[in-house]
Design a protein around this motif. Structure first.
Motif, PDB file in Angstrom:
ATOM      1  N   ARG A   2       0.915  -1.146   0.230  1.00 28.11           N
ATOM      2  CA  ARG A   2      -0.413   0.296   0.189  1.00 28.11           C
ATOM      3  C   ARG A   2       1.065   1.384  -0.255  1.00 28.11           C
ATOM      4  NH1 ARG A   2      -4.119  -1.018   4.202  1.00 28.11           N
ATOM      5  NH2 ARG A   2      -2.654   0.557   5.648  1.00 28.11           N
ATOM      6  N   ALA A   3       1.729   0.934   0.834  1.00 27.58           N
ATOM      7  CA  ALA A   3       2.876   2.252   0.627  1.00 27.58           C
ATOM      8  C   ALA A   3       3.683   2.293  -0.151  1.00 27.58           C
ATOM      9  CB  ALA A   3       4.457   2.199   1.956  1.00 27.58           C
ATOM     10  N   ARG A   4       4.185   1.681  -1.604  1.00 26.80           N
ATOM     11  CA  ARG A   4       4.575   1.501  -2.703  1.00 26.80           C
ATOM     12  C   ARG A   4       3.071   2.182  -3.512  1.00 26.80           C
ATOM     13  NH1 ARG A   4       5.869  -3.675  -4.833  1.00 26.80           N
ATOM     14  NH2 ARG A   4       6.023  -3.722  -2.731  1.00 26.80           N
ATOM     15  N   ASP A   5       2.117   1.522  -3.326  1.00 31.97           N
ATOM     16  CA  ASP A   5       1.094   2.564  -3.907  1.00 31.97           C
ATOM     17  C   ASP A   5       1.080   4.443  -4.034  1.00 31.97           C
ATOM     18  OD1 ASP A   5      -1.336   1.698  -6.359  1.00 31.97           O
ATOM     19  OD2 ASP A   5      -2.656   2.215  -4.315  1.00 31.97           O
ATOM     20  N   THR A   6       0.686   4.417  -2.481  1.00 32.84           N
ATOM     21  CA  THR A   6       0.105   5.323  -2.103  1.00 32.84           C
ATOM     22  C   THR A   6       1.656   6.792  -2.554  1.00 32.84           C
ATOM     23  OG1 THR A   6      -1.130   4.470  -0.479  1.00 32.84           O
ATOM     24  CG2 THR A   6      -0.456   7.073  -0.242  1.00 32.84           C
ATOM     25  N   GLY A   7       2.846   5.975  -2.463  1.00 32.57           N
ATOM     26  CA  GLY A   7       3.639   6.658  -2.750  1.00 32.57           C
ATOM     27  C   GLY A   7       3.933   6.685  -4.690  1.00 32.57           C
ATOM     28  N   PHE A   8       3.930   5.930  -5.204  1.00 31.54           N
ATOM     29  CA  PHE A   8       3.721   6.424  -6.061  1.00 31.54           C
ATOM     30  C   PHE A   8       2.732   7.145  -6.870  1.00 31.54           C
ATOM     31  CE2 PHE A   8       2.199   5.776 -11.366  1.00 31.54           C
ATOM     32  CZ  PHE A   8       3.786   4.863 -11.742  1.00 31.54           C
ATOM     33  N   ARG A   9       1.592   6.919  -6.311  1.00 31.97           N
ATOM     34  CA  ARG A   9       0.554   8.331  -7.078  1.00 31.97           C
ATOM     35  C   ARG A   9       1.318   9.248  -6.988  1.00 31.97           C
ATOM     36  NH1 ARG A   9      -5.305   5.159  -5.987  1.00 31.97           N
ATOM     37  NH2 ARG A   9      -4.675   3.699  -6.380  1.00 31.97           N
ATOM     38  N   ARG A  10       0.705   9.468  -5.215  1.00 31.93           N
ATOM     39  CA  ARG A  10       1.601  11.343  -4.969  1.00 31.93           C
ATOM     40  C   ARG A  10       3.444  11.511  -5.713  1.00 31.93           C
ATOM     41  NH1 ARG A  10       2.849  10.557   1.864  1.00 31.93           N
ATOM     42  NH2 ARG A  10       0.557  10.149   2.155  1.00 31.93           N
ATOM     43  N   LEU A  11       3.922  10.834  -6.029  1.00 32.34           N
ATOM     44  CA  LEU A  11       5.279  10.784  -6.238  1.00 32.34           C
ATOM     45  C   LEU A  11       4.872  11.248  -7.976  1.00 32.34           C
ATOM     46  CD1 LEU A  11       7.884   8.763  -5.440  1.00 32.34           C
ATOM     47  CD2 LEU A  11       7.321  11.246  -4.602  1.00 32.34           C
ATOM     48  N   ALA A  12       4.078  10.694  -9.079  1.00 32.29           N
ATOM     49  CA  ALA A  12       3.348  10.688 -10.160  1.00 32.29           C
ATOM     50  C   ALA A  12       2.926  11.971 -10.198  1.00 32.29           C
ATOM     51  CB  ALA A  12       2.115   9.680 -10.918  1.00 32.29           C
ATOM     52  N   GLY A  13       1.602  12.388  -9.357  1.00 34.24           N
ATOM     53  CA  GLY A  13       1.447  13.244  -9.371  1.00 34.24           C
ATOM     54  C   GLY A  13       2.325  14.704  -9.280  1.00 34.24           C
TER      55      GLY A  13
ATOM     56  N   SER B  12       7.441   3.681   4.355  1.00 35.97           N
ATOM     57  CA  SER B  12       8.621   3.226   3.935  1.00 35.97           C
ATOM     58  C   SER B  12       8.398   4.546   3.230  1.00 35.97           C
ATOM     59  CB  SER B  12       7.313   2.282   2.204  1.00 35.97           C
ATOM     60  OG  SER B  12       7.497   1.291   3.119  1.00 35.97           O
ATOM     61  N   VAL B  13       9.731   4.833   2.254  1.00 33.11           N
ATOM     62  CA  VAL B  13      10.127   6.314   1.687  1.00 33.11           C
ATOM     63  C   VAL B  13      10.365   5.041   0.259  1.00 33.11           C
ATOM     64  CG1 VAL B  13      11.971   7.065   1.305  1.00 33.11           C
ATOM     65  CG2 VAL B  13      11.851   6.480   3.698  1.00 33.11           C
ATOM     66  N   VAL B  14       9.235   5.576  -0.921  1.00 37.79           N
ATOM     67  CA  VAL B  14       9.136   5.590  -1.837  1.00 37.79           C
ATOM     68  C   VAL B  14       9.939   7.209  -2.630  1.00 37.79           C
ATOM     69  CG1 VAL B  14       7.851   5.293  -3.683  1.00 37.79           C
ATOM     70  CG2 VAL B  14       7.446   4.962  -0.984  1.00 37.79           C
ATOM     71  N   ARG B  15      10.234   6.722  -3.750  1.00 44.76           N
ATOM     72  CA  ARG B  15      11.350   8.180  -4.885  1.00 44.76           C
ATOM     73  C   ARG B  15      11.762   7.672  -5.837  1.00 44.76           C
ATOM     74  NH1 ARG B  15      17.873   8.228  -1.987  1.00 44.76           N
ATOM     75  NH2 ARG B  15      16.922   9.359  -0.168  1.00 44.76           N
ATOM     76  N   PHE B  16      11.966   8.726  -7.129  1.00 43.43           N
ATOM     77  CA  PHE B  16      11.177   8.542  -8.193  1.00 43.43           C
ATOM     78  C   PHE B  16      12.727   9.507  -8.116  1.00 43.43           C
ATOM     79  CE2 PHE B  16       6.904   9.216  -9.945  1.00 43.43           C
ATOM     80  CZ  PHE B  16       6.251   7.369  -9.195  1.00 43.43           C
ATOM     81  N   TYR B  17      13.746   8.912  -9.278  1.00 39.35           N
ATOM     82  CA  TYR B  17      14.965   9.780  -9.508  1.00 39.35           C
ATOM     83  C   TYR B  17      14.741  10.866 -11.237  1.00 39.35           C
ATOM     84  CZ  TYR B  17      16.973   6.621  -6.314  1.00 39.35           C
ATOM     85  OH  TYR B  17      17.227   5.975  -5.048  1.00 39.35           O
ATOM     86  N   MET B  18      14.945  11.798 -10.831  1.00 40.40           N
ATOM     87  CA  MET B  18      14.777  13.033 -11.429  1.00 40.40           C
ATOM     88  C   MET B  18      15.891  12.431 -13.122  1.00 40.40           C
ATOM     89  SD  MET B  18      11.909  14.731 -10.046  1.00 40.40           S
ATOM     90  CE  MET B  18      11.277  13.115  -9.959  1.00 40.40           C
TER      91      MET B  18
ATOM     92  N   VAL C 100       5.496  15.326  -0.487  1.00 35.39           N
ATOM     93  CA  VAL C 100       7.119  15.481  -1.748  1.00 35.39           C
ATOM     94  C   VAL C 100       7.588  16.230  -1.127  1.00 35.39           C
ATOM     95  CG1 VAL C 100       6.805  14.853  -4.028  1.00 35.39           C
ATOM     96  CG2 VAL C 100       5.006  14.238  -2.903  1.00 35.39           C
ATOM     97  N   GLU C 101       9.430  15.925  -0.847  1.00 35.33           N
ATOM     98  CA  GLU C 101      10.142  16.684  -1.248  1.00 35.33           C
ATOM     99  C   GLU C 101      11.337  16.179  -2.386  1.00 35.33           C
ATOM    100  OE1 GLU C 101      12.828  16.826   2.483  1.00 35.33           O
ATOM    101  OE2 GLU C 101      10.978  14.977   2.923  1.00 35.33           O
ATOM    102  N   LEU C 102      12.271  16.854  -3.058  1.00 38.87           N
ATOM    103  CA  LEU C 102      12.989  16.979  -3.663  1.00 38.87           C
ATOM    104  C   LEU C 102      14.569  17.137  -2.951  1.00 38.87           C
ATOM    105  CD1 LEU C 102      12.135  19.058  -6.393  1.00 38.87           C
ATOM    106  CD2 LEU C 102      11.938  17.326  -5.813  1.00 38.87           C
ATOM    107  N   VAL C 103      15.277  15.741  -2.689  1.00 37.52           N
ATOM    108  CA  VAL C 103      16.494  15.359  -2.121  1.00 37.52           C
ATOM    109  C   VAL C 103      17.705  14.806  -3.077  1.00 37.52           C
ATOM    110  CG1 VAL C 103      15.376  14.512   0.278  1.00 37.52           C
ATOM    111  CG2 VAL C 103      15.812  12.922  -1.464  1.00 37.52           C
ATOM    112  N   GLU C 104      18.557  15.733  -3.023  1.00 38.54           N
ATOM    113  CA  GLU C 104      20.005  15.714  -3.705  1.00 38.54           C
ATOM    114  C   GLU C 104      20.151  13.492  -2.973  1.00 38.54           C
ATOM    115  OE1 GLU C 104      22.459  18.905  -4.756  1.00 38.54           O
ATOM    116  OE2 GLU C 104      21.781  19.014  -3.084  1.00 38.54           O
TER     117      GLU C 104
END
Length: 193
Positions: free
Chosen positions: A59-70, A98-104, A121-125
């Motif tokens: 569920r964390a993966r699904d929720t995180g994916f949706r937030r980041l896709a947004g 869970s921490v879910v990430r998309f790499y930019m 959603v936050e941007l991290v280096e």
């Protein structure tokens, strides 16, 4: 023009069904070692959009994916569209989170990336790092990821490398991809012994 775009998107969608990932950027790395079915990779610095979700892993993966896709589909301060990359990263966070990430994509920098509208959603280096990686196909549920993470750590025993942190799961394909064609990986930061 619209018909060509729709046809291109349909072809990408059909390709993703069988694990074909054309045009999807992945972070660059150098392979430093191959040992016991693992690759030891050196990644350079990169930027990620991440979110922390309190829920079971799937569920964390699904929720995180949706937030980041947004965020990448325009829920940001200038409504910019940002290309999807692979993999989607998931690691354990504090408590049951869970921490879910998309790499930019590599063309973006911290100053040029738009600000997320969603405050979760936050941007991290992400600094340069060396990781031992185990690739697998098929199931990517909680049990499969735990089993592969344990296998990764076992395979590192007695090698020139030692784990310096917890494993993280990487998923390269959408959930509808035929399981035996999915590219999944578990990775753990390592240092020489």
């Amino acid at each position: 023009m619209r018909v060509v775009t729709m046809a291109t998107e349909a072809a990408k969608g059909a390709g993703s069904l069988v694990g074909i990932r054309r045009g999807t950027e992945e972070p660059r790395y150098d392979v430093h070692d191959r040992v016991r079915g693992l690759e030891v990779r050196r990644y350079g610095p990169r930027i990620a959009a991440e979110t922390t979700v309190t829920a079971d892993e799937e569920r964390a993966r699904d929720t995180g994916f949706r937030r980041l896709a947004g965020y990448i589909f325009g829920s940001n301060d200038n409504k910019s569209k940002i290309a999807m990359t692979a993999p989607v990263s998931q690691s354990g966070g504090p408590g049951n989170s869970s921490v879910v990430r998309f790499y930019m994509p590599s063309r973006w920098t911290m100053p040029t990336l738009p600000t997320p509208m969603d405050r979760s959603v936050e941007l991290v280096e992400v600094p340069s790092e060396t990781l031992a990686v185990l690739r697998f196909t098929g199931d990517r549920g909680r049990g499969a990821v735990a089993e592969r993470s344990a296998e990764l750590l076992r395979k590192l025993e007695g090698t020139a490398w030692t784990a310096t942190g917890p494993p993280v799961a990487w998923f390269y394909d959408p959930p509808w991809t035929v399981p035996f064609r999915r590219r999944n990986e578990v990775a753990v930061p390592v240092a020489p012994r």
